[in-house]
Design a protein around this motif. Structure first.
Motif, PDB file in Angstrom:
ATOM      1  N   PRO A 196       2.991   9.949 -11.843  1.00 44.92           N
ATOM      2  CA  PRO A 196       3.932  11.057 -12.025  1.00 44.92           C
ATOM      3  C   PRO A 196       5.276  10.745 -11.380  1.00 44.92           C
ATOM      4  O   PRO A 196       5.322  10.271 -10.241  1.00 44.92           O
ATOM      5  CB  PRO A 196       3.271  12.234 -11.301  1.00 44.92           C
ATOM      6  CG  PRO A 196       1.862  11.860 -11.111  1.00 44.92           C
ATOM      7  CD  PRO A 196       1.762  10.364 -11.158  1.00 44.92           C
ATOM      8  N   VAL A 197       6.336  10.984 -12.132  1.00 40.28           N
ATOM      9  CA  VAL A 197       7.678  10.708 -11.623  1.00 40.28           C
ATOM     10  C   VAL A 197       8.448  12.020 -11.549  1.00 40.28           C
ATOM     11  O   VAL A 197       8.415  12.812 -12.490  1.00 40.28           O
ATOM     12  CB  VAL A 197       8.417   9.706 -12.534  1.00 40.28           C
ATOM     13  CG1 VAL A 197       9.876   9.575 -12.130  1.00 40.28           C
ATOM     14  CG2 VAL A 197       7.738   8.350 -12.498  1.00 40.28           C
ATOM     15  N   TYR A 198       9.079  12.243 -10.425  1.00 36.80           N
ATOM     16  CA  TYR A 198       9.868  13.453 -10.241  1.00 36.80           C
ATOM     17  C   TYR A 198      11.324  13.080 -10.069  1.00 36.80           C
ATOM     18  O   TYR A 198      11.656  12.124  -9.380  1.00 36.80           O
ATOM     19  CB  TYR A 198       9.380  14.224  -9.005  1.00 36.80           C
ATOM     20  CG  TYR A 198       7.912  14.553  -9.089  1.00 36.80           C
ATOM     21  CD1 TYR A 198       7.467  15.712  -9.736  1.00 36.80           C
ATOM     22  CD2 TYR A 198       6.964  13.680  -8.556  1.00 36.80           C
ATOM     23  CE1 TYR A 198       6.122  15.991  -9.841  1.00 36.80           C
ATOM     24  CE2 TYR A 198       5.609  13.953  -8.657  1.00 36.80           C
ATOM     25  CZ  TYR A 198       5.189  15.108  -9.299  1.00 36.80           C
ATOM     26  OH  TYR A 198       3.859  15.385  -9.409  1.00 36.80           O
ATOM     27  N   GLY A 226       0.781  -1.235   0.000  1.00 37.25           N
ATOM     28  CA  GLY A 226       0.000   0.000   0.000  1.00 37.25           C
ATOM     29  C   GLY A 226       0.812   1.284   0.000  1.00 37.25           C
ATOM     30  O   GLY A 226       0.434   2.263   0.636  1.00 37.25           O
ATOM     31  N   LEU A 227       1.939   1.285  -0.716  1.00 38.08           N
ATOM     32  CA  LEU A 227       2.746   2.502  -0.764  1.00 38.08           C
ATOM     33  C   LEU A 227       1.997   3.588  -1.541  1.00 38.08           C
ATOM     34  O   LEU A 227       1.408   3.321  -2.582  1.00 38.08           O
ATOM     35  CB  LEU A 227       4.084   2.222  -1.451  1.00 38.08           C
ATOM     36  CG  LEU A 227       5.037   1.248  -0.751  1.00 38.08           C
ATOM     37  CD1 LEU A 227       6.227   0.935  -1.654  1.00 38.08           C
ATOM     38  CD2 LEU A 227       5.520   1.827   0.573  1.00 38.08           C
ATOM     39  N   THR A 228       2.031   4.806  -1.004  1.00 38.48           N
ATOM     40  CA  THR A 228       1.451   5.927  -1.763  1.00 38.48           C
ATOM     41  C   THR A 228       2.561   6.766  -2.387  1.00 38.48           C
ATOM     42  O   THR A 228       2.361   7.407  -3.403  1.00 38.48           O
ATOM     43  CB  THR A 228       0.589   6.819  -0.857  1.00 38.48           C
ATOM     44  OG1 THR A 228       1.397   7.310   0.218  1.00 38.48           O
ATOM     45  CG2 THR A 228      -0.599   6.046  -0.293  1.00 38.48           C
ATOM     46  N   HIS A 229       3.725   6.747  -1.743  1.00 39.06           N
ATOM     47  CA  HIS A 229       4.847   7.534  -2.255  1.00 39.06           C
ATOM     48  C   HIS A 229       6.120   6.694  -2.211  1.00 39.06           C
ATOM     49  O   HIS A 229       6.359   5.997  -1.223  1.00 39.06           O
ATOM     50  CB  HIS A 229       5.057   8.795  -1.421  1.00 39.06           C
ATOM     51  CG  HIS A 229       3.939   9.795  -1.582  1.00 39.06           C
ATOM     52  ND1 HIS A 229       2.673   9.573  -1.103  1.00 39.06           N
ATOM     53  CD2 HIS A 229       3.915  11.006  -2.196  1.00 39.06           C
ATOM     54  CE1 HIS A 229       1.906  10.611  -1.401  1.00 39.06           C
ATOM     55  NE2 HIS A 229       2.630  11.492  -2.067  1.00 39.06           N
ATOM     56  N   ILE A 230       6.898   6.803  -3.262  1.00 37.31           N
ATOM     57  CA  ILE A 230       8.173   6.112  -3.277  1.00 37.31           C
ATOM     58  C   ILE A 230       9.260   7.135  -3.585  1.00 37.31           C
ATOM     59  O   ILE A 230       9.115   7.921  -4.529  1.00 37.31           O
ATOM     60  CB  ILE A 230       8.187   4.992  -4.339  1.00 37.31           C
ATOM     61  CG1 ILE A 230       7.205   3.873  -3.940  1.00 37.31           C
ATOM     62  CG2 ILE A 230       9.591   4.411  -4.513  1.00 37.31           C
ATOM     63  CD1 ILE A 230       7.092   2.761  -4.963  1.00 37.31           C
ATOM     64  N   ALA A 231      10.296   7.143  -2.769  1.00 43.32           N
ATOM     65  CA  ALA A 231      11.456   7.999  -3.045  1.00 43.32           C
ATOM     66  C   ALA A 231      12.685   7.105  -2.953  1.00 43.32           C
ATOM     67  O   ALA A 231      13.085   6.691  -1.868  1.00 43.32           O
ATOM     68  CB  ALA A 231      11.528   9.138  -2.034  1.00 43.32           C
ATOM     69  N   PHE A 283      15.097   8.381 -17.562  1.00 43.11           N
ATOM     70  CA  PHE A 283      14.686   7.760 -16.301  1.00 43.11           C
ATOM     71  C   PHE A 283      13.231   8.103 -15.992  1.00 43.11           C
ATOM     72  O   PHE A 283      12.440   7.251 -15.611  1.00 43.11           O
ATOM     73  CB  PHE A 283      15.599   8.238 -15.149  1.00 43.11           C
ATOM     74  CG  PHE A 283      16.938   7.535 -15.114  1.00 43.11           C
ATOM     75  CD1 PHE A 283      17.523   7.052 -16.264  1.00 43.11           C
ATOM     76  CD2 PHE A 283      17.605   7.364 -13.905  1.00 43.11           C
ATOM     77  CE1 PHE A 283      18.756   6.411 -16.228  1.00 43.11           C
ATOM     78  CE2 PHE A 283      18.841   6.721 -13.853  1.00 43.11           C
ATOM     79  CZ  PHE A 283      19.407   6.250 -15.006  1.00 43.11           C
ATOM     80  N   LYS A 284      12.894   9.388 -16.168  1.00 46.83           N
ATOM     81  CA  LYS A 284      11.529   9.851 -15.881  1.00 46.83           C
ATOM     82  C   LYS A 284      10.537   9.170 -16.829  1.00 46.83           C
ATOM     83  O   LYS A 284       9.551   8.575 -16.387  1.00 46.83           O
ATOM     84  CB  LYS A 284      11.486  11.373 -16.032  1.00 46.83           C
ATOM     85  CG  LYS A 284      10.137  12.012 -15.737  1.00 46.83           C
ATOM     86  CD  LYS A 284      10.266  13.529 -15.861  1.00 46.83           C
ATOM     87  CE  LYS A 284       8.946  14.189 -16.196  1.00 46.83           C
ATOM     88  NZ  LYS A 284       7.998  14.233 -15.087  1.00 46.83           N
TER      89      LYS A 284
END
Lengths: 233, 309
Positions: free
Chosen positions: A229-231, A146-151, A218-219
């Motif tokens: 969306p990838v930052y 259940g990840l909402t954000h990955i960094a 990469f993006k």
């Protein structure tokens, strides 16, 4: 409020990221001097409740002393604290897989392979936001729900790294070290593939190498794979 | 005979093949990616079965095993192939040697210097119009005009070799006079030059003068390129294969260990909220709104109590 992830500095020159859910603001890594941090964080600096440090390499913790002096508590492993000779009441030592609480965040540190003891962090908050943070690792040994954000650190592309060696820009030995200590794009892609991304909102790719990566590729590749969306930090 | 051949092959080609393989796997020797030592050794074996010594004996019988192995080894470490006439096997008594042909020299020069697009040579004949000058210390052919008649004169005045880059510009040139060519030939084991300075007409040099002149001047131009090279082409190939190997090793470890066990944070969603809210109440009792209410009550209390006194 959902998770807000901001990069102040990323890469081998220094790392510092801010993650906030509106209640509690955390500084992830202290890899830039406090003076620079003040300049880059601006008003956000006063909002920082605590700082998490993954490992003892200078691009991740050179500012730790200044940060403690500025009155911000630091959470890191005993090994990292010892390596950097950190002590005092602002230091909190943490253990892999022992979760702890800072304000509205519940944080689970876990070990990731690097050439020194290195921690990744799984951060969950009350509004069901869940951030995976892992940098400078060979791979991530675990999967998450259940990840909402990955960094994550996404240091190089295998092909570009090989090219750099062939053209003599970097020494083959260094390239081997990079391969065994940092994730390549394809390894990040494998990781994304292996994890449940049904709730994913944002992906941040961190710690891109200057010579062996291409931010646009990469993006695009990661957005194509995940539809998220990838930052690029 | 076939048994004998198999025995010789086992003692020579197979030994060299094994040695090359082990050197290659230890990283002590590296080959260009477009070169297959196994193919070259196979071609060499086929050729060796046909080559005979002066006394019409097969070289595989007449020459020592060691010299055969050395010749095969020399061929392979230079990355050359006998099927492309890049080397010749020549027996001298019991010794088999591996001679690099000028095709081999050209191939090697082009491999060590990737900027080289082509290497060409021409013979200057009696009656040709030929002009050259020295530009910043380098000989430069300015003009060469040949006629069919001059070619048929069959009397060479010299030869030159141009090393060209990929765009056809001259990178380097080498010019040799006829006297220089002849003195080079004198050093040859075949020595085709007679006492009177004439070429023996039945020698290879006499029969194929034009080709031999070209060969000599190409060798002269290429040798410094090859000898002053840093083996960079070998290192490049080495790097490439090492890189791929290291990459695969890392990849295997990562694949075996990455993304395994599921870990999760304890669902601390509801609890901390309650805790936090009670904590907040407590905190607020001390510093915030709640305290204010109480103090207001207190004030009110004192207020109401006040007038009673």
């Amino acid at each position: 409020m959902s998770i807000e992830f901001t990069s102040l500095a990323s890469g081998s020159g220094g790392n510092a990221y801010i993650v906030s859910d509106g209640n509690t603001t955390l500084l992830l890594e202290a890899g830039i001097p406090i003076k620079k941090l003040k300049q880059r964080a601006g008003f956000m600096l006063s909002r920082i409740d605590a700082c998490l440090i993954s490992h003892s390499h200078n691009d991740h913790c050179c500012g730790s002393r200044g940060i403690m002096q500025a009155g911000i508590d630091i959470y890191t492993s005993r090994e990292t604290a010892e390596a950097k000779r950190l002590s005092g009441h602002r230091l909190h030592t943490i253990e892999p897989k022992q979760q702890f609480q800072i304000g509205s965040w519940t944080i689970l540190p876990f070990d990731v392979p690097h050439d020194v003891l290195n921690l990744g962090f799984l951060l969950a908050n009350r509004s069901r936001g869940k951030l995976l943070f892992a940098v400078d690792c060979f791979y991530v040994p675990y999967t998450f729900r259940g990840l909402t954000h990955i960094a994550v650190g996404c240091n190089h592309s295998r092909e570009l790294l090989r090219e750099s060696v062939e053209q003599g820009h970097i020494h083959p030995e260094l390239a081997n070290r990079i391969r065994k200590n940092h994730m390549s794009l394809s390894r990040v892609q494998d990781m994304l593939q292996a994890n449940d991304l049904s709730r994913i909102e944002e992906i941040h790719l961190l710690h891109l190498s200057n010579d062996n990566s291409d931010p646009d590729i990469f993006k695009n590749e990661t957005e194509k794979q995940t539809g998220t969306p990838v930052y690029i930090a | 005979m076939s048994n004998q051949l198999a025995e010789i092959k086992k003692n020579t080609v197979d030994v060299v093949t094994q040695k090359i393989k082990s050197l290659e796997s230890n990283g002590e020797i590296q080959f260009p990616p477009d070169y297959s030592p196994q193919n070259a050794l196979r071609s060499a074996w086929l050729q060796l079965q046909e080559i005979k010594t002066k006394d019409k004996k097969p070289v595989l019988e007449a020459c020592s095993k060691t010299s055969i192995m050395n010749a095969l080894f020399d061929m392979t470490v230079q990355g050359l192939n006998p099927a492309k006439n890049q080397v010749y096997f020549i027996p001298y008594g019991q010794q088999l040697t591996c001679m690099r042909s000028y095709h081999g020299t050209k191939a090697l020069a082009m491999r060590v210097d990737e900027d080289i697009g082509d290497i060409v040579a021409e013979v200057v004949w009696e009656g040709d119009e030929f002009e050259f000058e020295i530009d910043r210390g380098m000989k430069k052919v300015v003009r060469h005009k040949q006629t069919l008649e001059s070619i048929d004169s069959k009397s060479p005045k010299g030869a030159y070799c141009l090393v060209l880059d990929h765009k056809g510009n001259v990178k380097k040139s080498e010019i040799m006079t006829w006297e220089q060519i002849k003195s080079a030939w004198k050093k040859s084991i075949m020595n085709p030059i007679q006492e009177n300075g004439q070429i023996k007409s039945n020698s290879t040099h006499g029969e194929f003068t034009e080709e031999m002149c070209k060969r000599t001047v190409i060798n002269r131009a290429c040798k410094p390129i090859i000898n002053s090279s840093s083996d960079a082409h070998l290192f490049k190939a080495a790097n490439r294969s090492e890189q791929v190997q290291a990459e695969q090793e890392a990849e295997q470890v990562a694949e075996a260990n990455a993304n395994q066990e599921v870990i999760d944070v304890e669902p601390a969603e509801a609890e901390p909220q309650e805790q936090e809210s009670t904590e907040q109440d407590q905190v607020n009792e001390e510093t915030g709104e709640v305290q204010q209410e109480q103090s207001q009550k207190n004030e009110q209390a004192t207020g109401t109590e006040g007038p009673e006194f």
